[in-house]
Design an enzyme around this catalytic site. Structure first.
Site, PDB file in Angstrom:
ATOM      1  N   LYS A  21       0.807  -1.218   0.000  1.00  0.00           N
ATOM      2  CA  LYS A  21       0.000   0.000   0.000  1.00  0.00           C
ATOM      3  C   LYS A  21       0.840   1.268   0.000  1.00  0.00           C
ATOM      4  O   LYS A  21       0.476   2.283   0.587  1.00  0.00           O
ATOM      5  CB  LYS A  21      -0.983   0.010   1.182  1.00  0.00           C
ATOM      6  CG  LYS A  21      -1.809  -1.263   1.332  1.00  0.00           C
ATOM      7  CD  LYS A  21      -2.474  -1.679   0.028  1.00  0.00           C
ATOM      8  CE  LYS A  21      -3.498  -0.681  -0.470  1.00  0.00           C
ATOM      9  NZ  LYS A  21      -4.080  -1.096  -1.794  1.00  0.00           N
ATOM     10  N   HIS A  77       6.635  -7.331  -2.737  1.00  0.00           N
ATOM     11  CA  HIS A  77       6.518  -6.647  -1.444  1.00  0.00           C
ATOM     12  C   HIS A  77       7.521  -7.206  -0.438  1.00  0.00           C
ATOM     13  O   HIS A  77       7.487  -6.837   0.745  1.00  0.00           O
ATOM     14  CB  HIS A  77       5.110  -6.821  -0.863  1.00  0.00           C
ATOM     15  CG  HIS A  77       4.056  -6.026  -1.571  1.00  0.00           C
ATOM     16  ND1 HIS A  77       4.238  -4.720  -1.987  1.00  0.00           N
ATOM     17  CD2 HIS A  77       2.772  -6.344  -1.930  1.00  0.00           C
ATOM     18  CE1 HIS A  77       3.133  -4.284  -2.564  1.00  0.00           C
ATOM     19  NE2 HIS A  77       2.238  -5.247  -2.540  1.00  0.00           N
ATOM     20  N   SER A 107      -4.472   3.022   4.380  1.00  0.00           N
ATOM     21  CA  SER A 107      -4.735   2.277   3.152  1.00  0.00           C
ATOM     22  C   SER A 107      -4.741   0.777   3.409  1.00  0.00           C
ATOM     23  O   SER A 107      -5.576   0.040   2.866  1.00  0.00           O
ATOM     24  CB  SER A 107      -3.679   2.629   2.098  1.00  0.00           C
ATOM     25  OG  SER A 107      -3.964   2.026   0.863  1.00  0.00           O
TER      26      SER A 107
END
Length: 265
Positions: A21, A77, A107
């Site tokens: 995010k 990620h 988020s």
């Protein structure tokens, strides 16, 4: 993750790495368009997850990635220490994007409510308390960013800030193009920046993960993958005490290393 450890990189691979995010999708689309002559028509025809697959996610998977022609565009990620060593052995180019942690936190909260297989039902206050005592409290998110911030002067790493993209997207397009040795006309720069504005991205099914909604992976009543994209939205969710808690963590983990991420613009 043994398959990740033994993943075979190619020297011309291009990686986008972020904490969750933190502007991943925007960075991916920018990079792909820079490397593909601002071909926004093709970008809208082919889903981003197929053009720029997720290294550690089952779909479309590492076998799919292995079959891609070069140069491959790959997202992750993973923290630096968990990325395949071959990426660094072959000096692959990595674009890393960081975002201020308050907006990341908000988020992430909304994203976990959106995911049907997580279906988080708690309040934001409960979410904040849980994560500041676990992941956030241990500094995991901060370490994710810092590991790449410390490598920002390496020739194969470009460190970007999400807030700079929101302030002046065209300048970041030029920065990415220079890093990737791509020549763009000013018209192409404007075309990419226009295509990657938040409003255009939100209404573009190829980047807004509509396939996940169709597959039942998103809760239909919780909005869409691309929500607001604003800098400073955290102010609608954080109490003064939450903000001070985050400020202390930022001072402890970022400011001592000279890293500042804007919280409002």
């Amino acid at each position: 993750m043994p398959e990740i450890t033994t993943f075979q990189a190619r020297s011309d691979d291009i990686y986008v790495v972020t904490a969750p995010k933190a502007g991943t999708t925007l960075t991916q689309e920018l990079v792909w368009l820079v490397c593909n002559e601002a071909d926004t028509e093709r970008a809208r025809e082919v889903d981003l997850d197929d053009r720029f697959p997720f290294l550690e996610f089952p779909y479309p998977g590492r076998k799919f990635i292995g079959r891609l022609s070069s140069p491959r565009f790959i997202k992750s990620h993973l923290r630096l220490e968990f990325l395949p060593p071959d990426i660094f052995n072959k000096k692959c180019k990595i674009i890393y994007t960081a975002r201020n942690m308050k907006d990341v936190f908000v988020s992430l909260y909304h994203f976990l409510r959106l995911l049907s297989f997580v279906n988080y039902k708690g309040t934001f206050e409960e979410f904040f308390k849980l994560h500041t005592e676990t992941l956030m409290g241990r500094g995991d998110f901060w370490d994710h960013v810092l590991s790449f911030w410390k490598l920002r002067n390496e020739s194969n790493i470009l460190f970007l800030k999400y807030e700079d993209m929101i302030k002046d997207l065209a300048s970041q397009v030029r920065l990415i193009a220079k890093f990737l040795d791509k020549q763009l006309t000013e018209e192409q720069v404007r075309k990419i920046a226009f295509n990657c504005s938040f409003d255009n991205m939100k209404h573009n099914p190829s980047v807004n993960k509509t396939w996940m909604l169709d597959a039942g992976l998103f809760n239909a009543n919780q909005g869409s993958f691309m929500r607001k994209g604003k800098v400073g939205d955290w102010k609608n969710m954080f109490t003064a005490e939450m903000s001070e808690c985050m400020d202390e963590l930022n001072r402890e983990h970022f400011e001592v290393h000279g890293l500042h991420l804007e919280e409002e613009i």
